[in-house]
Design an enzyme around this catalytic site. Sequence first.
Site, PDB file in Angstrom:
ATOM      1  N   GLU A  21      30.909  71.633  55.120  1.00  0.00           N
ATOM      2  CA  GLU A  21      32.040  72.074  54.981  1.00  0.00           C
ATOM      3  C   GLU A  21      32.586  72.374  53.720  1.00  0.00           C
ATOM      4  O   GLU A  21      33.645  73.252  53.386  1.00  0.00           O
ATOM      5  CB  GLU A  21      33.015  70.819  55.623  1.00  0.00           C
ATOM      6  CG  GLU A  21      32.909  70.528  56.980  1.00  0.00           C
ATOM      7  CD  GLU A  21      33.506  69.467  57.414  1.00  0.00           C
ATOM      8  OE1 GLU A  21      34.601  69.625  58.197  1.00  0.00           O
ATOM      9  OE2 GLU A  21      33.403  68.028  56.889  1.00  0.00           O
ATOM     10  N   LYS A  98      42.900  71.232  61.259  1.00  0.00           N
ATOM     11  CA  LYS A  98      41.710  72.052  60.977  1.00  0.00           C
ATOM     12  C   LYS A  98      41.331  72.609  62.288  1.00  0.00           C
ATOM     13  O   LYS A  98      41.226  71.964  63.305  1.00  0.00           O
ATOM     14  CB  LYS A  98      40.626  70.776  60.981  1.00  0.00           C
ATOM     15  CG  LYS A  98      39.234  71.371  60.601  1.00  0.00           C
ATOM     16  CD  LYS A  98      38.256  70.536  60.213  1.00  0.00           C
ATOM     17  CE  LYS A  98      38.167  70.441  58.698  1.00  0.00           C
ATOM     18  NZ  LYS A  98      36.930  69.439  58.348  1.00  0.00           N
TER      19      LYS A  98
END
Length: 119
Positions: A21, A98
């Site tokens: 990420e 997200k």
Amino acid sequence: MHKIQLENVRIYTNHGCLHEEDLIGSEYRVDLEISANLSRSATSDDLIDTVDYVSLNKIIVEEMAQRSKLLEHVAQRILDRILAEESLVESAEIKVAKINPPIGGDVQSVIIIMRQTRG
């Protein structure tokens, strides 16, 4: 009490606990609602008498640019700054989503919702 909302502020950044990420990042969506007394600005028609939504958006963008492992952490930083910098704001609610999180399934988004009221 009156409200100002910023909806669907889209940001590409790299929050998360996974190393991947940090490297590739992901899409995020932020929704913000603040409560404030807007009576003075409704009468005066003067920017100085209201909560400037340009300032709110700037806070969101700046705080989202600083990496956090947890969405809760970045959401709290945004709330703290808004209440510290915008004296007319009585309370704020933020949703940080997200988009397409890496959780091993077909999930559109994960959303953190937090609300804070002035002391």
